[in-house]
Design a protein around this motif. Sequence first.
Motif, PDB file in Angstrom:
ATOM      1  N   LYS A 416      23.322  51.739  13.067  1.00  0.00           N
ATOM      2  CA  LYS A 416      24.339  52.800  12.939  1.00  0.00           C
ATOM      3  C   LYS A 416      25.709  52.338  13.438  1.00  0.00           C
ATOM      4  CE  LYS A 416      22.405  56.367  15.086  1.00  0.00           C
ATOM      5  NZ  LYS A 416      22.132  57.733  15.566  1.00  0.00           N
ATOM      6  N   TYR A 417      25.686  51.569  14.539  1.00  0.00           N
ATOM      7  CA  TYR A 417      26.967  51.217  15.164  1.00  0.00           C
ATOM      8  C   TYR A 417      27.405  49.784  14.874  1.00  0.00           C
ATOM      9  CZ  TYR A 417      25.811  55.613  17.342  1.00  0.00           C
ATOM     10  OH  TYR A 417      25.470  56.933  17.532  1.00  0.00           O
ATOM     11  N   ASP A 441      23.070  43.468  18.627  1.00  0.00           N
ATOM     12  CA  ASP A 441      23.841  43.635  17.385  1.00  0.00           C
ATOM     13  C   ASP A 441      25.221  43.051  17.569  1.00  0.00           C
ATOM     14  OD1 ASP A 441      25.845  45.661  18.257  1.00  0.00           O
ATOM     15  OD2 ASP A 441      24.047  46.906  18.586  1.00  0.00           O
ATOM     16  N   VAL A 454      25.985  56.278  28.312  1.00  0.00           N
ATOM     17  CA  VAL A 454      25.258  56.365  27.043  1.00  0.00           C
ATOM     18  C   VAL A 454      23.796  56.758  27.217  1.00  0.00           C
ATOM     19  CG1 VAL A 454      26.730  54.867  25.637  1.00  0.00           C
ATOM     20  CG2 VAL A 454      24.908  53.857  27.035  1.00  0.00           C
ATOM     21  N   PHE A 459      24.835  62.658  25.402  1.00  0.00           N
ATOM     22  CA  PHE A 459      26.134  61.974  25.421  1.00  0.00           C
ATOM     23  C   PHE A 459      26.329  61.136  24.166  1.00  0.00           C
ATOM     24  CE2 PHE A 459      28.871  58.353  26.171  1.00  0.00           C
ATOM     25  CZ  PHE A 459      29.995  58.970  26.665  1.00  0.00           C
ATOM     26  N   THR A 472      22.448  62.536  17.487  1.00  0.00           N
ATOM     27  CA  THR A 472      22.215  63.722  18.317  1.00  0.00           C
ATOM     28  C   THR A 472      22.533  63.468  19.793  1.00  0.00           C
ATOM     29  OG1 THR A 472      19.948  63.000  18.600  1.00  0.00           O
ATOM     30  CG2 THR A 472      20.370  64.596  16.846  1.00  0.00           C
ATOM     31  N   PHE A 502      20.769  45.537  24.154  1.00  0.00           N
ATOM     32  CA  PHE A 502      19.962  46.413  24.994  1.00  0.00           C
ATOM     33  C   PHE A 502      18.725  45.636  25.395  1.00  0.00           C
ATOM     34  CE2 PHE A 502      22.690  49.420  22.915  1.00  0.00           C
ATOM     35  CZ  PHE A 502      22.877  50.413  23.854  1.00  0.00           C
TER      36      PHE A 502
HETATM   37  P1  ADP Z   1      23.147  58.956  18.983  1.00  0.00           P
HETATM   38  O1  ADP Z   1      22.228  59.915  18.317  1.00  0.00           O
HETATM   39  O2  ADP Z   1      24.541  59.440  19.081  1.00  0.00           O
HETATM   40  O3  ADP Z   1      23.047  57.580  18.439  1.00  0.00           O
HETATM   41  P2  ADP Z   1      22.112  57.756  21.386  1.00  0.00           P
HETATM   42  O4  ADP Z   1      21.620  58.361  22.666  1.00  0.00           O
HETATM   43  O5  ADP Z   1      21.179  56.878  20.683  1.00  0.00           O
HETATM   44  O6  ADP Z   1      22.650  58.916  20.511  1.00  0.00           O
HETATM   45  O7  ADP Z   1      23.387  56.915  21.754  1.00  0.00           O
HETATM   46  C1  ADP Z   1      24.385  57.465  22.575  1.00  0.00           C
HETATM   47  C2  ADP Z   1      25.718  56.879  22.215  1.00  0.00           C
HETATM   48  O8  ADP Z   1      25.761  55.534  22.639  1.00  0.00           O
HETATM   49  C3  ADP Z   1      26.001  56.848  20.783  1.00  0.00           C
HETATM   50  O9  ADP Z   1      26.602  58.070  20.340  1.00  0.00           O
HETATM   51  C4  ADP Z   1      26.964  55.684  20.644  1.00  0.00           C
HETATM   52  O10 ADP Z   1      28.280  56.117  20.902  1.00  0.00           O
HETATM   53  C5  ADP Z   1      26.537  54.747  21.729  1.00  0.00           C
HETATM   54  N1  ADP Z   1      25.692  53.645  21.256  1.00  0.00           N
HETATM   55  C6  ADP Z   1      24.339  53.586  21.269  1.00  0.00           C
HETATM   56  N2  ADP Z   1      23.898  52.415  20.768  1.00  0.00           N
HETATM   57  C7  ADP Z   1      25.000  51.693  20.439  1.00  0.00           C
HETATM   58  C8  ADP Z   1      25.220  50.371  19.901  1.00  0.00           C
HETATM   59  N3  ADP Z   1      24.198  49.563  19.560  1.00  0.00           N
HETATM   60  N4  ADP Z   1      26.494  49.969  19.700  1.00  0.00           N
HETATM   61  C9  ADP Z   1      27.533  50.778  20.023  1.00  0.00           C
HETATM   62  N5  ADP Z   1      27.401  52.044  20.551  1.00  0.00           N
HETATM   63  C10 ADP Z   1      26.145  52.485  20.764  1.00  0.00           C
END
Ligand code: ADP
Length: 512
Positions: A416-417, A441, A454, A459, A472, A502
């Motif tokens: 997604k990101y 990633d 995060v 959040f 979500t 991660f």
């Molecule tokens: P979401 O449903 O928004 O993905 P998560 O709890 O999985 O909720 O992640 C929280 C937030 O952390 C995300 O909204 C995003 O902003 C950030 N995030 C999570 N994983 C990544 C990643 N691999 N790269 C960049 N930002 C990330």
Amino acid sequence: MKKIGIVLLIIIILPIGFLIFNEIGKLSETEKVLEETYNNQLQTILFSVNQYSDDILNSWANKVNELNEDDQLLKNFINENLAIKSIFLLNDEKIESAKFIFDEKLISSSDSIKSVVKSILVSNKDLISRLAEYQKAGYRKLEPLQVNNVSDLAVVVFSKQNDNKVYTITGFVINPQEFVRKILLPRLQQISQENFIILVRDNENRFIVSSNNTNYSGQVEFEKQMWLIPHYKIGIVLTGETIQDLIRNRATNNMILIAILLLVLIAAVIFVYRAVKKELELAQLKADFVSNVSHELRTPLALISMFAETLELDRVKNDEKKKEYYSIISQEANRLGRIVNSILNFAKMEAGKRKFNFESINLNDVVENIYQTYSYHLQNKGFKFEKQLTENLPEVNADAEAISEAIINLIDNAVKYSADLKEVTLKTISTGNGVIVEVTDKGIGISPEDQKKVFDKFFRVSSGLIHNVKGTGIGLSLVKQIIEAHKGTIELVSEPGKGSTFRIILPIDLNN
Ligand code: ADP
């Protein structure tokens, strides 16, 4: 939040501040009253000492009246009272012919005493005639005589109360030092307390007696002339803490208390402010969560119903297109399922109701499985999806399904990101006492201040590129909860614009 801060300030700090200043004002007022009361008390003590000597002399006067000019009885009376040097009887009009009565032991100095007293009587003539007037009026009054330049005797006169016309006035020649030592001192010792001593001295400071029999230290707080021995003074010396010290200490203590109170209050206000702020933020996050979830659900639903309808109406003639539509429907249904599942799992976790099925597993197997399932999907989306598995990985005690769910969540986020550079790598590493699964990633990354948040539930990073990415905000918090339930930890290394890693770390299974 600013508003809440201001309101807290107005409804708590301002009134309390006002109260405290009011209290400080009152304190100094109370202290003034206190000091006055205390001073009054000291004055009363001095008054009572004077009253006591007055009573003694009055009782002597009564006694002398009773003895009715009987020389022998008067002599005996003098003999019993070392403080009395002589008793004399006189007529106010014939001072020179005053009759003196001495005890045997003072006979030798009687002439000199007589002449001194007579000269004193002469210089107090007015007072003598006034006493004679009182006598005529029928009441008695004790009066001290002014004895200039003589400090070893005191003279007290009073009007006689009988019908003898020869003598109208009676007087005592008193040895003041004996009077103070023998008669006053026991009384002073009775009255004086721990905090003060009572002092009697003559005007020239040649004779000093104090209630504690020691050399007094400290300054004389109050001093009063003795009524009946006017060239002697009674004073009070405060020992230890003076009233000013006491008041000062009390004021300091009060100030310290007030300061502590104020600090506690400020701490409480800060605490309340923080708690309210956190609650408000959480409420905001929850509201966002609801809208995010609805959004998340609506998109696949819309796609499913659109393609299903198209197929239902048999509008698609081309088989390949049909297959594509079916696959979209199944993909979106899967996505829906995943979202609903993760929300349910999250709710279970929150309620502490999620059960794990722990067993000895090899994380290489779990990662391999996930890789097989998702590689087609990721490659389809244009990702370079790689795995680097360490051989002979020690086993861990874990719930394979939950750990898969955590890793899939991380992969989901990595996808997604990610922006232009689409690369996701899965790695397993052995650290000796633990096993690491890394999901890396080359996506948009996370700023240092957001890295701490995060993993909080609901959040989502609210700035930058990800605005249009759906989510979500519960994925990472779910991951964290799963890993913690396995006694493991999760780490994040990320740089905005460069990507994120991660790292799930689980302890190895020691039973194996
Ligand atoms: P979401 O449903 O928004 O993905 P998560 O709890 O999985 O909720 O992640 C929280 C937030 O952390 C995300 O909204 C995003 O902003 C950030 N995030 C999570 N994983 C990544 C990643 N691999 N790269 C960049 N930002 C990330």
